[in-house]
Design an enzyme around this catalytic site. Structure first.
Site, short mmCIF file in Angstrom:
data_model
loop_
_atom_site.label_atom_id
_atom_site.label_comp_id
_atom_site.label_asym_id
_atom_site.label_seq_id
_atom_site.Cartn_x
_atom_site.Cartn_y
_atom_site.Cartn_z
N GLY A 8 0.77 -1.49 -0.10
CA GLY A 8 -0.13 -0.06 -0.14
C GLY A 8 0.98 1.22 -0.05
N ASP A 127 -7.94 3.44 15.12
CA ASP A 127 -8.49 3.68 16.28
C ASP A 127 -10.04 3.47 15.99
OD1 ASP A 127 -9.09 6.08 14.67
OD2 ASP A 127 -8.96 7.57 16.40
N GLU A 128 -10.46 3.28 14.89
CA GLU A 128 -11.80 3.11 14.62
C GLU A 128 -12.31 1.76 15.05
OE1 GLU A 128 -13.75 4.59 11.04
OE2 GLU A 128 -12.03 5.81 10.61
N TYR A 154 -15.73 -0.95 7.34
CA TYR A 154 -14.25 -0.77 7.03
C TYR A 154 -13.87 -1.17 8.38
CZ TYR A 154 -10.02 1.93 7.84
OH TYR A 154 -8.86 2.67 8.42
N LEU A 194 -12.07 14.74 4.75
CA LEU A 194 -12.58 15.91 5.13
C LEU A 194 -11.63 17.11 4.76
CD1 LEU A 194 -14.98 17.68 6.81
CD2 LEU A 194 -13.25 17.69 8.45
N ARG A 218 -12.88 14.45 15.57
CA ARG A 218 -11.83 13.51 15.30
C ARG A 218 -10.44 13.89 16.07
NH1 ARG A 218 -15.79 11.01 14.30
NH2 ARG A 218 -16.36 10.42 12.42
N ASN A 253 -15.44 18.81 13.56
CA ASN A 253 -15.40 18.88 11.89
C ASN A 253 -15.53 20.61 11.52
OD1 ASN A 253 -14.63 16.43 11.80
ND2 ASN A 253 -16.59 15.76 10.86
N1 LIG Z 1 -5.82 7.85 6.90
C1 LIG Z 1 -6.05 7.83 7.89
O1 LIG Z 1 -6.53 8.49 8.76
C2 LIG Z 1 -5.78 6.32 8.89
C3 LIG Z 1 -5.90 6.21 10.15
C4 LIG Z 1 -5.79 5.19 10.63
C5 LIG Z 1 -5.26 3.97 10.25
N2 LIG Z 1 -5.19 3.88 8.81
C6 LIG Z 1 -4.70 2.75 7.98
O2 LIG Z 1 -3.56 2.92 7.41
C7 LIG Z 1 -3.34 2.28 6.13
C8 LIG Z 1 -3.13 3.30 5.02
O3 LIG Z 1 -4.20 4.24 5.05
P1 LIG Z 1 -4.12 5.54 3.98
O4 LIG Z 1 -4.87 6.38 4.60
O5 LIG Z 1 -2.99 5.82 3.55
O6 LIG Z 1 -5.00 4.54 2.99
P2 LIG Z 1 -4.99 4.95 1.25
O7 LIG Z 1 -6.46 4.47 0.82
O8 LIG Z 1 -4.43 6.21 0.85
O9 LIG Z 1 -3.76 3.93 0.68
C9 LIG Z 1 -4.08 2.46 0.90
C10 LIG Z 1 -3.28 1.95 -0.22
O10 LIG Z 1 -3.48 0.62 -0.38
C11 LIG Z 1 -3.50 0.05 -1.65
N3 LIG Z 1 -4.37 -1.26 -1.75
C12 LIG Z 1 -5.55 -1.48 -1.74
N4 LIG Z 1 -6.13 -2.51 -1.75
C13 LIG Z 1 -4.92 -3.35 -2.29
C14 LIG Z 1 -4.41 -4.63 -2.32
N5 LIG Z 1 -5.68 -5.52 -2.33
N6 LIG Z 1 -3.35 -4.94 -2.83
C15 LIG Z 1 -2.18 -4.09 -2.59
N7 LIG Z 1 -2.59 -2.69 -2.49
C16 LIG Z 1 -3.74 -2.31 -2.17
C17 LIG Z 1 -4.19 1.23 -2.39
O11 LIG Z 1 -3.80 1.26 -4.14
C18 LIG Z 1 -3.61 2.43 -1.66
O12 LIG Z 1 -2.16 2.69 -2.46
C19 LIG Z 1 -4.76 1.58 6.22
O13 LIG Z 1 -4.54 0.31 6.46
C20 LIG Z 1 -5.70 2.35 7.02
O14 LIG Z 1 -6.69 1.37 7.55
C21 LIG Z 1 -5.47 5.11 8.08
#
Ligand SMILES: NC(=O)c1ccc[n+]([C@@H]2O[C@H](COP(=O)([O-])OP(=O)(O)OC[C@H]3O[C@@H](n4cnc5c(N)ncnc54)[C@H](O)[C@@H]3O)[C@@H](O)[C@H]2O)c1
Length: 337
Positions: A8, A127-128, A154, A194, A218, A253
């Site tokens: 990712g 944290d969700e 999710y 957001l 948040r 928000n």
């Molecule tokens: N953004 C936040 O505020 C936040 C907060 C807490 C946790 N997270 C966690 O952090 C991680 C990254 O989040 P983010 O905000 O960067 O999300 P994002 O959606 O920007 O990035 C996710 C990435 O995963 C890739 N991906 C999706 N399905 C895939 C698959 N089957 N195989 C390979 N790659 C795949 C997507 O192409 C993308 O590049 C996630 O696990 C999310 O649950 C995010």
């Protein structure tokens, strides 16, 4: 020297991690794996793909055969799993894909990690998974031992992923740790969230859409602070342990939207006209996420950055990268067709 797989790594947080650490750690080899779905852009790592210690392979983590082949060839010491389906709204429309990637895809990575003798596996969670508290509840904060109470497909898929990881602890020499962070903000975040969503509306002269009455809270964490904490967990996180990551910046928000408007006006020297449109019918908005950060602070002595300046830097990044917002808007249009 370590060989590190970043799954990712074209998304928001994964790309920040690799953009930040790959140039600093020239002795380590970074292999970015990503399926390039709606939120993952190759441009997000284009500046570092020229480095000799960074490479990219298109890979869907749900493809067990491909994952195994890549692990066999690359022989990673460390895997950091950022790959996930991440949109709460979309998770109600298509929950199956969330189960597939966030649970079964993760399981493929864990199995390949064990098979090909990965030393450390860090699962990036959220944290969700703890669910929410009332907006005016300033006393309840979930720690790493709090029960899981996910409130949407999710977060329930992320909670299942966490349990999957914990079920592998002690069954192999691979060390597994989990991070659960608050809501990140920073550059390269897809515009369904957001902050970039509001910016996109404002910069394109559109009304701002706010879910509900804007009172939902948040805990806003700068992505740079999150990746620093994740990096520490990679180095010294304990097998089977979970680490909440939060800088305790609880904002509702409407405060965030007001702040964006003020920062944009301040930076551009122009007053932006807008109307805030409240989408009252949306029922799927958790009230307030609230976690502790004592354990990560104890582990790392991490210093979180100043919220206001990180926020302004973020706004400036989006203003200076109109091509990023334009690209996201095109993709969003295609999704909504
Ligand atoms: N953004 C936040 O505020 C936040 C907060 C807490 C946790 N997270 C966690 O952090 C991680 C990254 O989040 P983010 O905000 O960067 O999300 P994002 O959606 O920007 O990035 C996710 C990435 O995963 C890739 N991906 C999706 N399905 C895939 C698959 N089957 N195989 C390979 N790659 C795949 C997507 O192409 C993308 O590049 C996630 O696990 C999310 O649950 C995010």
């Amino acid at each position: 020297m370590s060989r590190i797989v970043i799954t990712g790594g074209l998304g928001f947080i994964g790309s920040y991690f690799v953009n930040y650490y790959a140039p600093l750690e020239s002795g380590n080899q970074f292999l970015v794996l990503d399926v390039l779905n709606n939120t993952g852009f190759i441009d997000n790592i284009k500046d570092i793909l020229i480095l000799s210690n960074v490479s990219f392979k298109k890979c869907n983590i749900n493809n067990k055969i491909l994952v195994n082949k890549i692990f066999k060839d690359f022989k990673p010491d460390i895997v950091i799993n950022f790959a996930a389906e991440t949109s709460v709204d979309y998770s109600f429309k298509n929950p199956k894909i969330f189960e597939k990637t966030n649970v079964k895809g993760l399981q493929n990575l864990l199995n390949a990690g064990i098979k090909f003798k990965v030393k450390k596996f860090v699962q990036i969670s959220t944290d969700e998974v703890y669910g929410d508290v009332d907006i005016d509840n300033d006393t309840t904060k979930f720690d790493e031992k709090s029960p899981l109470r996910p409130l949407n497909p999710y977060s329930s898929s992320k909670a299942k992923g966490d349990l999957m990881c914990l079920s592998y602890v002690d069954k192999s020499p691979m060390q597994i740790s989990i991070t659960r962070s608050a809501n990140n903000f920073g550059p390269r975040q897809f515009i369904d969230k957001l902050i970039p969503h509001t910016l996109s509306s404002l910069l394109y002269g559109e009304n701002i859409v706010l879910y509900g009455d804007g009172q939902n809270v948040r805990d806003r964490l700068f992505v740079g602070d999150n990746v620093n904490a994740i990096h520490e967990v990679v180095k010294i996180g304990v097998n089977g342990e979970i680490y909440n990551i939060s800088s305790q910046n609880f904002k509702n928000n409407i405060t965030i939207v007001d702040k964006i408007i003020k920062d944009v006006d301040y930076f551009t020297g122009k007053h932006h006209d807008y109307e805030i449109f409240r989408e009252v019918g949306r029922k799927i908005n958790d009230k307030k996420y609230s976690i502790t950060n004592d354990k990560i602070k104890h582990l790392t002595n991490i210093e979180f950055c100043d919220f206001d300046s990180a926020f302004l830097d973020t706004i400036i990044w989006y203003i200076n990268h109109p091509e990023f917002i334009e690209k996201c808007r095109k993709i969003k249009k295609q999704i909504n067709k």
